[in-house]
Structures are given as structure tokens and as C-alpha cells.
Enzyme design. Structure first.
Site, PDB file in Angstrom:
ATOM      1  N   PRO A  11       0.782  -1.231   0.000  1.00  0.00           N
ATOM      2  CA  PRO A  11       0.000   0.000   0.000  1.00  0.00           C
ATOM      3  C   PRO A  11       0.820   1.290   0.000  1.00  0.00           C
ATOM      4  O   PRO A  11       1.828   1.395   0.695  1.00  0.00           O
ATOM      5  CB  PRO A  11      -0.821  -0.103   1.291  1.00  0.00           C
ATOM      6  CG  PRO A  11      -0.124  -1.109   2.122  1.00  0.00           C
ATOM      7  CD  PRO A  11       0.517  -2.067   1.164  1.00  0.00           C
ATOM      8  N   ASN A  12       0.333   2.209  -0.785  1.00  0.00           N
ATOM      9  CA  ASN A  12       0.839   3.588  -0.910  1.00  0.00           C
ATOM     10  C   ASN A  12       2.132   3.701  -1.713  1.00  0.00           C
ATOM     11  O   ASN A  12       2.576   4.810  -2.000  1.00  0.00           O
ATOM     12  CB  ASN A  12       1.009   4.244   0.479  1.00  0.00           C
ATOM     13  CG  ASN A  12      -0.307   4.334   1.212  1.00  0.00           C
ATOM     14  OD1 ASN A  12      -1.280   4.880   0.688  1.00  0.00           O
ATOM     15  ND2 ASN A  12      -0.372   3.772   2.409  1.00  0.00           N
ATOM     16  N   ARG A  19       5.802  12.352  -2.516  1.00  0.00           N
ATOM     17  CA  ARG A  19       5.898  12.921  -1.168  1.00  0.00           C
ATOM     18  C   ARG A  19       6.970  12.182  -0.379  1.00  0.00           C
ATOM     19  O   ARG A  19       7.368  11.082  -0.737  1.00  0.00           O
ATOM     20  CB  ARG A  19       4.547  12.786  -0.439  1.00  0.00           C
ATOM     21  CG  ARG A  19       3.442  13.592  -1.097  1.00  0.00           C
ATOM     22  CD  ARG A  19       2.218  13.624  -0.230  1.00  0.00           C
ATOM     23  NE  ARG A  19       2.502  14.213   1.076  1.00  0.00           N
ATOM     24  CZ  ARG A  19       1.626  14.253   2.081  1.00  0.00           C
ATOM     25  NH1 ARG A  19       0.434  13.735   1.946  1.00  0.00           N
ATOM     26  NH2 ARG A  19       1.946  14.805   3.228  1.00  0.00           N
ATOM     27  N   TYR A  24      11.875   8.158   1.406  1.00  0.00           N
ATOM     28  CA  TYR A  24      11.752   7.085   0.409  1.00  0.00           C
ATOM     29  C   TYR A  24      12.502   7.350  -0.894  1.00  0.00           C
ATOM     30  O   TYR A  24      12.506   6.496  -1.784  1.00  0.00           O
ATOM     31  CB  TYR A  24      10.264   6.854   0.098  1.00  0.00           C
ATOM     32  CG  TYR A  24       9.468   6.447   1.323  1.00  0.00           C
ATOM     33  CD1 TYR A  24       9.801   5.294   2.029  1.00  0.00           C
ATOM     34  CD2 TYR A  24       8.399   7.211   1.774  1.00  0.00           C
ATOM     35  CE1 TYR A  24       9.085   4.924   3.163  1.00  0.00           C
ATOM     36  CE2 TYR A  24       7.668   6.841   2.906  1.00  0.00           C
ATOM     37  CZ  TYR A  24       8.028   5.704   3.584  1.00  0.00           C
ATOM     38  OH  TYR A  24       7.325   5.328   4.705  1.00  0.00           O
ATOM     39  N   ASN A  76       7.987  -5.949  -0.964  1.00  0.00           N
ATOM     40  CA  ASN A  76       7.885  -4.760  -0.115  1.00  0.00           C
ATOM     41  C   ASN A  76       6.418  -4.626   0.244  1.00  0.00           C
ATOM     42  O   ASN A  76       5.623  -4.049  -0.496  1.00  0.00           O
ATOM     43  CB  ASN A  76       8.389  -3.504  -0.832  1.00  0.00           C
ATOM     44  CG  ASN A  76       8.402  -2.304   0.120  1.00  0.00           C
ATOM     45  OD1 ASN A  76       7.851  -2.369   1.230  1.00  0.00           O
ATOM     46  ND2 ASN A  76       9.011  -1.217  -0.307  1.00  0.00           N
ATOM     47  N   ALA A  79       3.261  -1.015   4.779  1.00  0.00           N
ATOM     48  CA  ALA A  79       2.752  -1.039   6.161  1.00  0.00           C
ATOM     49  C   ALA A  79       2.277  -2.419   6.593  1.00  0.00           C
ATOM     50  O   ALA A  79       2.333  -2.757   7.786  1.00  0.00           O
ATOM     51  CB  ALA A  79       1.628  -0.019   6.304  1.00  0.00           C
ATOM     52  N   GLU A 100      12.531  -9.923   1.631  1.00  0.00           N
ATOM     53  CA  GLU A 100      11.869  -8.702   2.112  1.00  0.00           C
ATOM     54  C   GLU A 100      12.663  -7.487   1.643  1.00  0.00           C
ATOM     55  O   GLU A 100      13.894  -7.488   1.723  1.00  0.00           O
ATOM     56  CB  GLU A 100      11.818  -8.763   3.642  1.00  0.00           C
ATOM     57  CG  GLU A 100      11.150  -7.575   4.289  1.00  0.00           C
ATOM     58  CD  GLU A 100      11.145  -7.667   5.825  1.00  0.00           C
ATOM     59  OE1 GLU A 100      11.788  -8.594   6.382  1.00  0.00           O
ATOM     60  OE2 GLU A 100      10.505  -6.813   6.442  1.00  0.00           O
ATOM     61  N   HIS A 102      12.815  -3.080   1.672  1.00  0.00           N
ATOM     62  CA  HIS A 102      12.309  -1.766   2.110  1.00  0.00           C
ATOM     63  C   HIS A 102      13.239  -0.672   1.608  1.00  0.00           C
ATOM     64  O   HIS A 102      14.470  -0.828   1.655  1.00  0.00           O
ATOM     65  CB  HIS A 102      12.232  -1.676   3.635  1.00  0.00           C
ATOM     66  CG  HIS A 102      11.293  -2.660   4.221  1.00  0.00           C
ATOM     67  ND1 HIS A 102       9.927  -2.552   4.099  1.00  0.00           N
ATOM     68  CD2 HIS A 102      11.524  -3.812   4.898  1.00  0.00           C
ATOM     69  CE1 HIS A 102       9.358  -3.581   4.682  1.00  0.00           C
ATOM     70  NE2 HIS A 102      10.295  -4.371   5.182  1.00  0.00           N
ATOM     71  N   ARG A 109      13.286   3.651  12.517  1.00  0.00           N
ATOM     72  CA  ARG A 109      12.147   4.570  12.505  1.00  0.00           C
ATOM     73  C   ARG A 109      11.257   4.310  13.733  1.00  0.00           C
ATOM     74  O   ARG A 109      11.740   3.839  14.747  1.00  0.00           O
ATOM     75  CB  ARG A 109      11.402   4.424  11.167  1.00  0.00           C
ATOM     76  CG  ARG A 109      12.306   4.758   9.963  1.00  0.00           C
ATOM     77  CD  ARG A 109      11.589   4.623   8.652  1.00  0.00           C
ATOM     78  NE  ARG A 109      10.468   5.550   8.576  1.00  0.00           N
ATOM     79  CZ  ARG A 109       9.506   5.459   7.659  1.00  0.00           C
ATOM     80  NH1 ARG A 109       9.553   4.498   6.743  1.00  0.00           N
ATOM     81  NH2 ARG A 109       8.507   6.324   7.656  1.00  0.00           N
TER      82      ARG A 109
HETATM   83  O1  CA2 Z   1      10.681   1.701   3.512  1.00  0.00           O
HETATM   84  C1  CA2 Z   1       9.824   1.011   2.949  1.00  0.00           C
HETATM   85  O2  CA2 Z   1       9.957   0.545   1.814  1.00  0.00           O
HETATM   86  C2  CA2 Z   1       8.487   0.765   3.664  1.00  0.00           C
HETATM   87  O3  CA2 Z   1       8.054  -0.547   3.336  1.00  0.00           O
HETATM   88  C3  CA2 Z   1       7.529   1.811   3.126  1.00  0.00           C
HETATM   89  C4  CA2 Z   1       6.178   1.799   3.824  1.00  0.00           C
HETATM   90  C5  CA2 Z   1       6.340   1.823   5.333  1.00  0.00           C
HETATM   91  O4  CA2 Z   1       5.071   1.661   5.956  1.00  0.00           O
HETATM   92  C6  CA2 Z   1       7.277   0.747   5.831  1.00  0.00           C
HETATM   93  O5  CA2 Z   1       7.434   0.888   7.224  1.00  0.00           O
HETATM   94  C7  CA2 Z   1       8.628   0.853   5.174  1.00  0.00           C
HETATM   95  C8  CA2 Z   1       5.342   3.012   3.404  1.00  0.00           C
HETATM   96  C9  CA2 Z   1       5.164   3.205   1.935  1.00  0.00           C
HETATM   97  C10 CA2 Z   1       4.468   4.512   1.729  1.00  0.00           C
HETATM   98  O6  CA2 Z   1       4.984   5.123   0.580  1.00  0.00           O
HETATM   99  C11 CA2 Z   1       4.756   6.458   0.425  1.00  0.00           C
HETATM  100  C12 CA2 Z   1       5.200   6.997  -0.758  1.00  0.00           C
HETATM  101  C13 CA2 Z   1       5.030   8.328  -0.990  1.00  0.00           C
HETATM  102  C14 CA2 Z   1       4.407   9.136  -0.077  1.00  0.00           C
HETATM  103  C15 CA2 Z   1       3.969   8.591   1.102  1.00  0.00           C
HETATM  104  C16 CA2 Z   1       4.139   7.244   1.356  1.00  0.00           C
END
Ligand code: CA2
Length: 144
Positions: A11-12, A19, A24, A76, A79, A100, A102, A109
């Protein structure tokens, strides 16, 4: 021996590059996918790269990777990494090794990101390298 590697994104991650670049990076998911296709070709692999915002879809794709006899899955789960017993069970239920991935390093974090259900079943983990996490994970998959 299969040369197919599934790359599954949760997700996301479709919002990458829009953003929070300080966490990221500034690459979009499409840019990461394009670079990975090129790398895969050089490694003699093929990738099937997907993203979903839905937990059950990731479970279904893990099952599909297994049925397809894939060489590996790069996962990946975003969340869902930190919440999903369903993904843990799916990773344990399949014979395909899961790596896995990330972009950030969740262990550096918030506390709630320190637990990884995916990590409890994954063969390996690459994190904290930005988009390069995917590239290093693909090299690891090639070496399996
Ligand atoms: O660091 C990673 O790849 C994560 O899997 C990214 C997840 C986070 O919940 C994990 O703890 C670590 C979040 C992805 C959200 O991606 C976004 C991209 C652009 C703007 C906001 C969020």
C-alpha cells in the site's frame, strides 16, 4: 530452474516520488520497475512487477508466484509488513523464497515499524538503501 521473479509492492507505494522523498527517495515506482527490468535482463531473469493497496491481493499473488514456480519473490509489503499475520502465513505456505525489501530502514524509525511479520518468514532482507534495495534484492534472488 525458473528465471521468473515476482516483485510485489504494497500500500501507498504507488505514491512514491510524490511525497516524503527524504524518507523514500525521489524515484517513482515506475522508474524503479524500469531499472529492475533492465537489471533483470542482464542477470538472465524476468520480473513480474506489481503494486496493490490490498492485503488479500498480496496473499493471492504470493500463492500465484508459488503456482507459477517462480524463482523468488521480492516483497515490499509496506505497512502490512508490520501488521499482517496473513502475509506471514502466506510466506510460510509457499515454497518460493521471499526476500523482504524496504526503501527505508524500518528498524531506525518508529517503534511500530520494528516488528516485521514478513521478516519472520523471509529468506533474506534488504532495507535502507532507497531504490537500490530492490536492485540488491534482485542480485540476491539471482544468486539463489
Ligand atoms: O521503507 C519502505 O519501503 C516501507 O516498506 C515503506 C512503507 C512503510 O510503511 C514501511 O514501514 C517501510 C510506506 C510506503 C508509503 O509510501 C509512500 C510513498 C510516498 C508518499 C507517502 C508514502
Amino acid at each position: 530452474m525458473s528465471t521468473l521473479v515476482y516483485v510485489l509492492n504494497g500500500p501507498n507505494l504507488n505514491l512514491l516520488g510524490t511525497r516524503e522523498p527524504e524518507i523514500y527517495g525521489s524515484d517513482t515506482l515506475a522508474e524503479i520497475e524500469a531499472a529492475l527490468h533492465e537489471q533483470a535482463e542482464g542477470l538472465g531473469l524476468a520480473i513480474d512487477f506489481r503494486q496493490t493497496n490490498h492485503e488479500g491481493q498480496l496473499v493471492d499473488w504470493l500463492h500465484e508466484a508459488n503456482s507459477a514456480g517462480a524463482k523468488a519473490v521480492l516483497l515490499n509489503a509496506a505497512a502490512y509488513t508490520h501488521t499482517s499475520v496473513a502475509l506471514l502465513d502466506a510466506c510460510r505456505a509457499i515454497a518460493v523464497p521471499v526476500i523482504e525489501v524496504h526503501l527505508s530502514d524500518p528498524s531506525k524509525r518508529e517503534e511500530f515499524r520494528h516488528i516485521s511479520y514478513v521478516g519472520m518468514a523471509a529468506a533474506d532482507c534488504v532495507q535502507g538503501l532507497g531504490a537500490r534495495s530492490y536492485s540488491v534484492a534482485l542480485e540476491k534472488a539471482a544468486a539463489l
